[in-house]
Design a protein around this motif. Structure first.
Motif, PDB file in Angstrom:
ATOM      1  N   ASN A  41       0.831  -1.179   0.000  1.00 50.09           N
ATOM      2  CA  ASN A  41       0.000   0.000   0.000  1.00 50.09           C
ATOM      3  C   ASN A  41       0.888   1.260   0.000  1.00 50.09           C
ATOM      4  N   GLY A  42       0.706   2.135  -0.982  1.00 53.40           N
ATOM      5  CA  GLY A  42       1.469   3.379  -1.016  1.00 53.40           C
ATOM      6  C   GLY A  42       2.786   3.299  -1.763  1.00 53.40           C
ATOM      7  N   GLY A  44       3.269   3.150  -4.878  1.00 52.29           N
ATOM      8  CA  GLY A  44       3.246   3.965  -6.090  1.00 52.29           C
ATOM      9  C   GLY A  44       2.680   3.261  -7.309  1.00 52.29           C
ATOM     10  N   LYS A  45       2.052   2.109  -7.091  1.00 53.70           N
ATOM     11  CA  LYS A  45       1.553   1.323  -8.228  1.00 53.70           C
ATOM     12  C   LYS A  45       0.438   2.061  -8.974  1.00 53.70           C
ATOM     13  N   THR A  46      -0.521   2.573  -8.215  1.00 52.32           N
ATOM     14  CA  THR A  46      -1.632   3.276  -8.860  1.00 52.32           C
ATOM     15  C   THR A  46      -1.136   4.550  -9.542  1.00 52.32           C
ATOM     16  N   THR A  47      -0.195   5.219  -8.920  1.00 48.29           N
ATOM     17  CA  THR A  47       0.386   6.417  -9.528  1.00 48.29           C
ATOM     18  C   THR A  47       1.056   6.063 -10.858  1.00 48.29           C
ATOM     19  N   GLU A 164      -5.550  -3.913  -8.782  1.00 51.51           N
ATOM     20  CA  GLU A 164      -6.092  -4.472  -7.524  1.00 51.51           C
ATOM     21  C   GLU A 164      -7.349  -5.304  -7.765  1.00 51.51           C
TER      22      GLU A 164
HETATM   23  P1  ATP Z   1      -2.536   1.482  -3.216  1.00 51.12           P
HETATM   24  O1  ATP Z   1      -2.535   0.118  -3.770  1.00 51.12           O
HETATM   25  O2  ATP Z   1      -2.921   1.573  -1.782  1.00 51.12           O
HETATM   26  O3  ATP Z   1      -3.255   2.483  -4.060  1.00 51.12           O
HETATM   27  P2  ATP Z   1      -0.148   2.269  -4.439  1.00 51.12           P
HETATM   28  O4  ATP Z   1       1.080   1.440  -4.482  1.00 51.12           O
HETATM   29  O5  ATP Z   1      -1.017   2.247  -5.626  1.00 51.12           O
HETATM   30  O6  ATP Z   1      -1.003   1.909  -3.197  1.00 51.12           O
HETATM   31  P3  ATP Z   1      -0.205   5.081  -4.765  1.00 51.12           P
HETATM   32  O7  ATP Z   1      -1.684   5.151  -4.585  1.00 51.12           O
HETATM   33  O8  ATP Z   1       0.351   5.228  -6.110  1.00 51.12           O
HETATM   34  O9  ATP Z   1       0.329   3.729  -4.133  1.00 51.12           O
HETATM   35  O10 ATP Z   1       0.446   6.138  -3.789  1.00 51.12           O
HETATM   36  C1  ATP Z   1       1.835   6.433  -3.794  1.00 51.12           C
HETATM   37  C2  ATP Z   1       2.094   7.683  -2.981  1.00 51.12           C
HETATM   38  O11 ATP Z   1       1.459   8.789  -3.606  1.00 51.12           O
HETATM   39  C3  ATP Z   1       1.538   7.619  -1.582  1.00 51.12           C
HETATM   40  O12 ATP Z   1       2.497   8.232  -0.717  1.00 51.12           O
HETATM   41  C4  ATP Z   1       0.290   8.458  -1.635  1.00 51.12           C
HETATM   42  O13 ATP Z   1       0.034   9.084  -0.393  1.00 51.12           O
HETATM   43  C5  ATP Z   1       0.618   9.468  -2.701  1.00 51.12           C
HETATM   44  N1  ATP Z   1      -0.605   9.887  -3.411  1.00 51.12           N
HETATM   45  C6  ATP Z   1      -1.449   9.084  -4.101  1.00 51.12           C
HETATM   46  N2  ATP Z   1      -2.452   9.788  -4.674  1.00 51.12           N
HETATM   47  C7  ATP Z   1      -2.257  11.077  -4.322  1.00 51.12           C
HETATM   48  C8  ATP Z   1      -2.933  12.311  -4.581  1.00 51.12           C
HETATM   49  N3  ATP Z   1      -4.037  12.347  -5.347  1.00 51.12           N
HETATM   50  N4  ATP Z   1      -2.430  13.444  -4.051  1.00 51.12           N
HETATM   51  C9  ATP Z   1      -1.298  13.413  -3.299  1.00 51.12           C
HETATM   52  N5  ATP Z   1      -0.606  12.304  -3.024  1.00 51.12           N
HETATM   53  C10 ATP Z   1      -1.056  11.151  -3.510  1.00 51.12           C
END
Ligand code: ATP
Length: 238
Positions: A41-42, A44-47, A164
């Motif tokens: 979680n967090g 950066g995958k979704t980013t 996911e």
């Molecule tokens: P998850 O599976 O929980 O979504 P993830 O691996 O996809 O986790 P991301 O959602 O890409 O992770 O988040 C990566 C980082 O970017 C995290 O620190 C998160 O807090 C930050 N982040 C995500 N979306 C935003 C946003 N809209 N504005 C600011 N920061 C963000």
């Protein structure tokens, strides 16, 4: 080896409002592969998915089928066949299953091919065939996930990115969905599977990339990653 990647990402950076999240991300996906992109979680995958589908500005290079996506809009990228199955499915809840599937193909001009693909989806997913007139929002979570994947396939993707898939679903349902993904891959669709469930994703994929705090920290054949002590310790609870 020696093949041309379908997707090649190099030195990718992205963030939110000046706060960097992704750093120097590099990855490749070859035709007909299933590649797992995993991390907590967090991580950066979704980013990363948002950057790939051009919903988030980024630096670096994203090449799909030899074309640089950097300057493109999300719609243009979708038109090139980079299609997402979003986290949380995001179906049109008040539309029928069939109308959701047809929405997936709305950009395609060859309506006969769309009709053939609809039949193909129902053959692949008989559960959806039975429920074609049902409102998507009234189905179970697993059925909704099937519907979301079928809708994405109706766009005739060259690369389907699944975010996911397992979230909130019972293990037995997740196993069924993994079998559906395997069938989709056998049918020639390339899949990028983005998952917090590292064990699940690596068990189904050919290769994998492990992300931590916005960077790729491990990559390789999925079976080698499962056997890697560092991956086991951090993600597999071994
Ligand atoms: P998850 O599976 O929980 O979504 P993830 O691996 O996809 O986790 P991301 O959602 O890409 O992770 O988040 C990566 C980082 O970017 C995290 O620190 C998160 O807090 C930050 N982040 C995500 N979306 C935003 C946003 N809209 N504005 C600011 N920061 C963000």
């Amino acid at each position: 080896a020696g093949r041309t990647p379908l997707l090649k990402v190099e030195n990718l950076g992205a963030g939110y409002g000046g706060m960097p999240v992704l750093h120097e991300v590099a990855l490749e996906v070859y035709p007909a592969e299933m590649v797992a992109l995993v991390g907590s979680n967090g991580a950066g995958k979704t980013t990363l998915l948002r950057a790939l589908s051009r919903m988030l500005p980024c630096t670096g290079s994203i090449v799909l089928n030899g074309q640089e996506l950097a300057g493109m809009t999300p719609d243009e990228v979708f038109g090139l066949g980079l299609v997402q199955v979003p986290e949380g499915r995001q179906l049109f809840d008040r539309m029928t299953v069939q109308d959701n599937l047809l929405m997936g193909g709305y950009r395609r001009h060859d309506k006969a091919a769309v009709a053939r693909d609809l039949d193909k989806m129902y053959a692949l997913l008989p559960r959806l065939a039975e429920r074609r007139r049902q409102l998507a929002g009234s189905m179970s979570g697993g059925e909704q996930q099937m519907c979301a994947m079928a809708r994405a396939l109706m766009a005739a993707p060259v690369l389907m990115m699944v975010d996911e898939m397992s979230l909130g679903l019972a293990p037995v349902v997740v196993d069924q969905l993994m079998e559906v993904l395997a069938a989709i891959q056998r049918d020639g669709v390339t899949v990028l599977l983005v998952e917090q469930d590292v064990q699940l994703a690596l068990s189904g994929a050919d290769r994998g990339y492990v992300m931590e705090t916005g960077r790729v920290v491990h990559s390789g054949l999925a079976k080698d990653l499962i056997d890697d002590p560092a991956v086991q310790q951090a993600y597999l609870g071994l």
